[in-house]
Design a protein around this motif. Structure first.
Motif, short mmCIF file in Angstrom:
data_model
loop_
_atom_site.label_atom_id
_atom_site.label_comp_id
_atom_site.label_asym_id
_atom_site.label_seq_id
_atom_site.Cartn_x
_atom_site.Cartn_y
_atom_site.Cartn_z
N UNK A 13 14.89 12.91 -0.14
CA UNK A 13 15.30 12.01 1.08
C UNK A 13 14.38 10.84 1.41
N UNK A 14 14.31 10.11 0.10
CA UNK A 14 13.37 8.78 0.43
C UNK A 14 14.26 7.83 0.16
N UNK A 15 13.86 6.64 0.72
CA UNK A 15 14.79 5.35 0.39
C UNK A 15 13.94 4.31 -0.20
N UNK A 16 13.99 4.10 -1.54
CA UNK A 16 13.40 3.10 -2.37
C UNK A 16 13.44 1.86 -1.72
N UNK A 17 12.14 1.08 -1.61
CA UNK A 17 12.38 -0.23 -0.99
C UNK A 17 12.88 -0.39 0.45
N UNK A 18 13.17 0.75 0.86
CA UNK A 18 14.06 0.85 2.41
C UNK A 18 15.47 0.43 2.15
N UNK A 19 16.14 0.41 0.91
CA UNK A 19 17.33 -0.06 0.52
C UNK A 19 18.32 1.14 0.26
N UNK A 52 10.94 13.89 3.03
CA UNK A 52 10.49 12.91 3.59
C UNK A 52 11.32 12.28 4.72
N UNK A 53 12.41 12.98 4.97
CA UNK A 53 13.48 12.27 6.12
C UNK A 53 13.77 11.26 6.28
N UNK A 54 14.18 10.54 5.19
CA UNK A 54 14.63 9.02 4.94
C UNK A 54 13.70 8.06 5.15
N UNK A 55 12.43 8.53 4.71
CA UNK A 55 11.23 7.33 4.93
C UNK A 55 11.26 6.58 3.73
N UNK A 56 10.55 5.46 3.83
CA UNK A 56 10.80 4.40 2.83
C UNK A 56 9.84 4.56 1.96
N UNK A 57 10.17 4.64 0.35
CA UNK A 57 9.49 4.66 -0.74
C UNK A 57 8.90 3.44 -1.18
N UNK A 58 7.60 3.07 -1.50
CA UNK A 58 7.20 1.91 -2.10
C UNK A 58 6.27 2.35 -3.16
N UNK A 59 5.98 1.20 -4.09
CA UNK A 59 4.97 1.68 -5.19
C UNK A 59 3.42 1.73 -4.47
N UNK A 60 2.55 2.47 -4.60
CA UNK A 60 1.40 2.75 -4.24
C UNK A 60 0.77 1.61 -4.05
N UNK A 352 9.97 -10.36 6.35
CA UNK A 352 9.72 -9.90 5.12
C UNK A 352 10.75 -8.44 4.99
N UNK A 353 11.09 -8.19 3.85
CA UNK A 353 11.73 -6.97 3.54
C UNK A 353 10.88 -6.02 3.03
N UNK A 354 11.09 -4.84 2.94
CA UNK A 354 10.07 -3.81 2.33
C UNK A 354 9.71 -4.24 1.01
N UNK A 355 10.75 -4.81 0.17
CA UNK A 355 10.25 -5.28 -1.14
C UNK A 355 9.30 -6.54 -1.39
N UNK A 356 9.68 -6.97 -0.08
CA UNK A 356 8.59 -8.55 -0.23
C UNK A 356 7.32 -7.73 0.30
N UNK A 357 7.04 -6.71 0.91
CA UNK A 357 5.76 -5.98 1.38
C UNK A 357 5.19 -5.34 0.24
N UNK A 387 3.89 5.18 -2.37
CA UNK A 387 3.59 5.20 -0.78
C UNK A 387 4.69 5.44 -0.12
N UNK A 388 4.67 6.58 0.72
CA UNK A 388 5.98 6.80 1.68
C UNK A 388 5.81 6.51 3.04
N UNK A 389 6.42 5.75 3.43
CA UNK A 389 6.19 4.92 4.77
C UNK A 389 7.17 5.28 5.81
#
Ligand code: NCD
Ligand code: ZN
Ligand code: ZN
Ligand code: ZN
Length: 438
Positions: A13-19, A52-60, A352-357, A387-389
């Motif tokens: 349960x992760x959301x890549x780029x919060x999308x 991960x309960x739906x947290x945002x997944x980003x590149x490290x 900014x979006x999470x992808x921008x971040x 990184x999981x946010x």
């Protein structure tokens, strides 16, 4: 499974780029092996499962600017404690500045820092090599040796000091272009900052503090853009802090000059009104500027005029910060608070979006440094540096609770909504819910 092989990991349960809706991500042999609803099918019995309960997944995250203080000031930070702080902050690669004691101005020191980083194993530690011997600004170091050594030094900087002599800077840029490495400049014309401890402006005047004018930074940014143009070299501007620097970067990029720049979380968030307290924790180089500077820096990061965020994580001992403002050492902690600050200022505000971040905290810095296996897209076959946010998990900063050996955070007592809840480095979980995992 041997200790060397990373385990099989399932991030549930992760959301890549919060999308989109949450998905599962399977990590095997250090790589992303599957993304999607079936990712967890056929799990081996010894797999680690993290919901991960739906947290945002980003590149490290990749930090182009960290001070680790080893060798020399292991009472304030070490490669091990700084790596732990990095892991907690969501970082999977950091560049360790050269102003250690002795400085990282030769291959023996850069290779040694590299090896310590590898043995700690919490994130990639890339030593930055000094541009000049002893950071004195006079004689160029053996950049080629450091670049071809075990550490494969990619970035050179005298950070803490400016390469102020234009002839030395010109030669460094020419040499760097031949070697394919990057010079990162701490832009400060020293003739304009003698005795300066605060931004030159109304606040410093009222408080009776010696001012550090914007022109000390901007004159070097302008000069180095022109030197880089004529040398056919790239140049990177450390900790951009003024509205004028943003204008100069815009100009230089429009000319086709290969210039990149970073901004720190503290220059995005804080201004010099903080100095009213005379608290040494707010002393930093370049100094906290005025609110219009923070706004121009945010806008420049959103538009890409400033390429990325770098922490300038600068640990100092309590006795070096808890003293009269003008006697305090410049610098503040950054690794464990960067994500929450950037998220608050730019994502939560809708700019900014999470992808921008992900672009400003991972992809762009990895590109600038020339890292192949960091800042990669989240897809099957890519290295698992992640990184999981959790965007909504409010926490309050307490310096003493940070993994850093020092506690000089300017954010003491401040509450942020977003927090890093997991970091995956080379396929292994290095931090989970604030706990650093060996
Ligand atoms: C840095 C340090 O403490 O090494 N201090 C700072 O105020 N930023 C040096 C530097 O980044 O210039
Ligand atoms: Zn600096
Ligand atoms: Zn620095
Ligand atoms: Zn601490």
């Amino acid at each position: 499974m041997t200790a060397l092989e990373p385990p099989t990991l399932l991030l549930r349960r992760v959301r890549p780029y919060g999308e989109g809706d949450p998905v599962d991500v399977l990590v095997r042999d250090g790589l992303i092996a599957a993304v999607g609803p079936d990712a967890g099918d056929d799990l081996p019995g010894d797999a680690e499962i993290h919901d991960m309960g739906g947290a945002v997944l980003l590149p490290g995250f990749v930090d182009l600017h960290t001070h680790l203080r080893e060798p020399g000031r292991e009472d304030t930070e070490t490669v091990a404690t700084g790596s732990a702080a990095a892991a907690r902050g969501g970082y999977t690669a950091v560049f360790a500045m050269a102003n250690t004691q002795p400085p990282q101005d030769n291959q023996t020191v850069t290779d040694s820092v590299w090896r310590i980083g590898r043995s700690v194993g919490l994130c990639d530690i890339h030593p930055v090599g000094a541009v000049t011997v002893g950071l004195k600004g006079e004689q160029l170091t053996e950049m080629g040796q450091m670049a071809s050594g075990e550490a494969r030094v990619k970035i050179f900087s005298d950070d803490g000091m400016c390469v102020y002599d234009p002839l030395v800077m010109r030669r460094a840029l020419e040499y760097s272009a031949g070697l394919g490495v990057l010079i990162a400049q701490h832009a400060e014309e020293p003739r304009l900052t003698k005795g300066a401890v605060a931004h030159e402006g109304p606040t410093a005047a009222r408080l009776g503090l010696t001012g550090w004018p914007r022109s000390a930074e901007e004159s070097i940014v302008a000069r180095d853009a022109i030197l880089a143009r004529d040398a056919g070299a790239r140049v990177h501007i450390c900790h951009a802090s003024t509205t004028g620097t943003v204008e100069l970067l815009k100009w230089a990029k429009a000319q086709g000059i290969s210039i990149t720049a970073e901004v720190t979380p503290h220059h995005l968030l804080l201004d010099d009104t903080r100095l009213e307290s005379y608290d040494g924790v707010y002393r930093v180089n370049p100094p906290l500027r005025e609110s219009h500077d923070t706004l121009a820096l945010r806008e420049a990061l959103v538009s890409g005029v400033i390429d990325c965020v770098a922490t300038d994580h600068a640990p100092h001992a309590a006795q070096e910060k808890c003293c009269e403002f003008a006697a305090a050492r410049p610098g503040m902690l950054g690794l464990e608070t960067a994500l929450p600050i950037v998220a608050a200022l730019l994502v939560e505000s809708g700019e900014m979006s999470w992808r921008d971040l992900a672009r400003v905290m991972s992809t762009r810095p990895a590109e600038i440094a020339g890292l192949q296996d960091q800042g990669r897209p989240i897809r099957v076959g890519e290295p698992a540096n992640l990184a999981v946010v959790d965007p909504d998990s409010p926490w309050t900063v307490v310096g003493e609770e940070l993994a850093s050996l020092s506690a000089n955070t300017p954010y003491e007592g401040m509450t942020f909504a977003a927090r890093v809840v997991g970091t995956v480095y080379r396929g292994r979980m290095t931090s989970r819910d604030g706990e650093v995992l060996a």
